[in-house]
Scaffold this motif. Sequence first.
Motif, PDB file in Angstrom:
ATOM      1  N   ARG A  65     -39.371 -27.248 -55.692  1.00  0.00           N
ATOM      2  CA  ARG A  65     -38.867 -28.552 -54.838  1.00  0.00           C
ATOM      3  C   ARG A  65     -38.695 -29.566 -56.118  1.00  0.00           C
ATOM      4  O   ARG A  65     -37.795 -30.400 -55.983  1.00  0.00           O
ATOM      5  CB  ARG A  65     -39.971 -28.771 -53.897  1.00  0.00           C
ATOM      6  CG  ARG A  65     -39.622 -30.222 -53.313  1.00  0.00           C
ATOM      7  CD  ARG A  65     -38.208 -30.137 -52.304  1.00  0.00           C
ATOM      8  NE  ARG A  65     -38.110 -31.526 -51.617  1.00  0.00           N
ATOM      9  CZ  ARG A  65     -37.232 -32.345 -52.450  1.00  0.00           C
ATOM     10  NH1 ARG A  65     -36.584 -32.191 -53.763  1.00  0.00           N
ATOM     11  NH2 ARG A  65     -37.061 -33.548 -51.428  1.00  0.00           N
ATOM     12  N   ALA A  66     -39.642 -29.627 -56.976  1.00  0.00           N
ATOM     13  CA  ALA A  66     -39.411 -30.702 -57.944  1.00  0.00           C
ATOM     14  C   ALA A  66     -38.498 -30.536 -58.987  1.00  0.00           C
ATOM     15  O   ALA A  66     -37.873 -31.291 -59.635  1.00  0.00           O
ATOM     16  CB  ALA A  66     -40.827 -31.036 -58.826  1.00  0.00           C
ATOM     17  N   TYR A  67     -38.091 -29.222 -59.304  1.00  0.00           N
ATOM     18  CA  TYR A  67     -37.086 -28.727 -60.232  1.00  0.00           C
ATOM     19  C   TYR A  67     -35.880 -28.177 -59.800  1.00  0.00           C
ATOM     20  O   TYR A  67     -35.576 -26.980 -60.250  1.00  0.00           O
ATOM     21  CB  TYR A  67     -37.766 -28.075 -61.485  1.00  0.00           C
ATOM     22  CG  TYR A  67     -38.734 -28.973 -62.138  1.00  0.00           C
ATOM     23  CD1 TYR A  67     -38.402 -29.544 -63.336  1.00  0.00           C
ATOM     24  CD2 TYR A  67     -40.220 -29.125 -61.695  1.00  0.00           C
ATOM     25  CE1 TYR A  67     -39.319 -30.558 -64.014  1.00  0.00           C
ATOM     26  CE2 TYR A  67     -40.745 -29.886 -62.530  1.00  0.00           C
ATOM     27  CZ  TYR A  67     -40.312 -30.613 -63.703  1.00  0.00           C
ATOM     28  OH  TYR A  67     -41.309 -31.524 -64.221  1.00  0.00           O
ATOM     29  N   THR A  68     -35.198 -28.457 -58.544  1.00  0.00           N
ATOM     30  CA  THR A  68     -34.136 -27.943 -57.998  1.00  0.00           C
ATOM     31  C   THR A  68     -33.062 -27.321 -58.793  1.00  0.00           C
ATOM     32  O   THR A  68     -32.602 -26.434 -58.595  1.00  0.00           O
ATOM     33  CB  THR A  68     -33.901 -28.588 -56.773  1.00  0.00           C
ATOM     34  OG1 THR A  68     -33.417 -29.785 -57.222  1.00  0.00           O
ATOM     35  CG2 THR A  68     -35.037 -28.590 -55.721  1.00  0.00           C
ATOM     36  N   GLU A  69     -32.833 -28.234 -59.902  1.00  0.00           N
ATOM     37  CA  GLU A  69     -31.596 -27.963 -60.619  1.00  0.00           C
ATOM     38  C   GLU A  69     -31.998 -27.059 -61.604  1.00  0.00           C
ATOM     39  O   GLU A  69     -30.986 -26.325 -62.042  1.00  0.00           O
ATOM     40  CB  GLU A  69     -31.048 -29.249 -61.396  1.00  0.00           C
ATOM     41  CG  GLU A  69     -30.694 -30.272 -60.413  1.00  0.00           C
ATOM     42  CD  GLU A  69     -30.098 -31.471 -61.128  1.00  0.00           C
ATOM     43  OE1 GLU A  69     -30.437 -31.410 -62.578  1.00  0.00           O
ATOM     44  OE2 GLU A  69     -29.716 -32.745 -60.486  1.00  0.00           O
ATOM     45  N   ASP A  70     -33.270 -26.792 -61.877  1.00  0.00           N
ATOM     46  CA  ASP A  70     -33.558 -25.594 -62.965  1.00  0.00           C
ATOM     47  C   ASP A  70     -33.895 -24.328 -62.324  1.00  0.00           C
ATOM     48  O   ASP A  70     -33.923 -23.224 -63.271  1.00  0.00           O
ATOM     49  CB  ASP A  70     -34.807 -26.222 -63.673  1.00  0.00           C
ATOM     50  CG  ASP A  70     -34.364 -27.579 -64.473  1.00  0.00           C
ATOM     51  OD1 ASP A  70     -33.568 -27.522 -65.399  1.00  0.00           O
ATOM     52  OD2 ASP A  70     -35.197 -28.572 -64.164  1.00  0.00           O
ATOM     53  N   ILE A  71     -34.194 -24.281 -61.395  1.00  0.00           N
ATOM     54  CA  ILE A  71     -34.864 -23.076 -60.443  1.00  0.00           C
ATOM     55  C   ILE A  71     -33.722 -22.296 -59.709  1.00  0.00           C
ATOM     56  O   ILE A  71     -33.222 -23.004 -58.782  1.00  0.00           O
ATOM     57  CB  ILE A  71     -36.024 -23.275 -59.806  1.00  0.00           C
ATOM     58  CG1 ILE A  71     -37.199 -23.924 -60.661  1.00  0.00           C
ATOM     59  CG2 ILE A  71     -36.494 -21.929 -59.190  1.00  0.00           C
ATOM     60  CD1 ILE A  71     -37.480 -23.308 -61.852  1.00  0.00           C
ATOM     61  N   LYS A  72     -33.360 -20.932 -59.872  1.00  0.00           N
ATOM     62  CA  LYS A  72     -32.176 -20.395 -59.283  1.00  0.00           C
ATOM     63  C   LYS A  72     -32.920 -19.965 -57.907  1.00  0.00           C
ATOM     64  O   LYS A  72     -31.948 -19.769 -56.733  1.00  0.00           O
ATOM     65  CB  LYS A  72     -31.981 -19.400 -60.036  1.00  0.00           C
ATOM     66  CG  LYS A  72     -30.675 -18.416 -59.604  1.00  0.00           C
ATOM     67  CD  LYS A  72     -29.599 -19.452 -59.734  1.00  0.00           C
ATOM     68  CE  LYS A  72     -28.254 -18.524 -59.260  1.00  0.00           C
ATOM     69  NZ  LYS A  72     -27.772 -17.423 -60.340  1.00  0.00           N
ATOM     70  N   GLY A  73     -34.001 -19.520 -57.665  1.00  0.00           N
ATOM     71  CA  GLY A  73     -34.395 -18.921 -56.367  1.00  0.00           C
ATOM     72  C   GLY A  73     -35.934 -18.911 -56.434  1.00  0.00           C
ATOM     73  O   GLY A  73     -36.713 -18.969 -57.570  1.00  0.00           O
TER      74      GLY A  73
END
Length: 261
Positions: free
Chosen positions: A129-137
């Motif tokens: 949730r905090a790093y939505t741009e970095d995490i694909k899934g």
Amino acid sequence: MEQYEVITEQLEVKKENGMTIRGLIYRPDAEGKFPIAIFSHGFGSNYRELMHHGSGYAESGIVCVFFDFCGGGMESTSDGTMQEMTVMTEAADLVAVVESVKCFSYVDPDAIYLQGESQGGFVSAIVGRAYTEDIKGLILWYPAFVIPDDSKRRLESGDMDVFGLKLSPDYNKVAADIDVKDLQTGFGKPVLILHGNKDDVVPTEYSRTAAVNYGYATLKEIKGAGHGFDGKDSDMAREASIAFIRIYQGITELNFFLPDK
């Protein structure tokens, strides 16, 4: 499907507070950049309980990282004690691992998946949730979205033991303030949830609610499985998780695990 030879490497991540996170990496023995699954263990456990899954990921062209949270268990190889641990200290540990491994020459930084079991799944959801741009899934095995509710009950009752262990007073205070619905509705990326329908630690209903809130999610309930997967259930969970990553990386066209939406 191409099957890769496997290389294992030790992982050490030095945190800003001086503590060291230790773990193990399984990766394909090949040139190029590969998707990565960062696998977080559950409450009181350690990565050695999960590392038998690593070869399956690496053989399938996926880097898999296992690590011990600082103070994450009595037999942790990382620094710290359980009395210093909260879900947010574990979230900080996971962030430190992400920042470290995404710079590795064989990791595709645009294909980072967070995977976790139980409390490790909850922590993965926090970081996702905090790093939505970095995490694909996200890949969540029997994720402990029950933790805030349990912590609130302990604070109200004054019974501060967690599974018979005396933790920091902050453990319950920190967890009780986390908005689980916001974690889920605010992610907006693919999610796979695997949960046994006989789980007596985290009721399956928490994952059913999570799947609805995440929206772009697949929930697979494993009949007869409790809190933790063994034998064929464990093998199936691993293969489903690998398939999920391969689908969203465009490596395979299998549709079985895709969301209905």
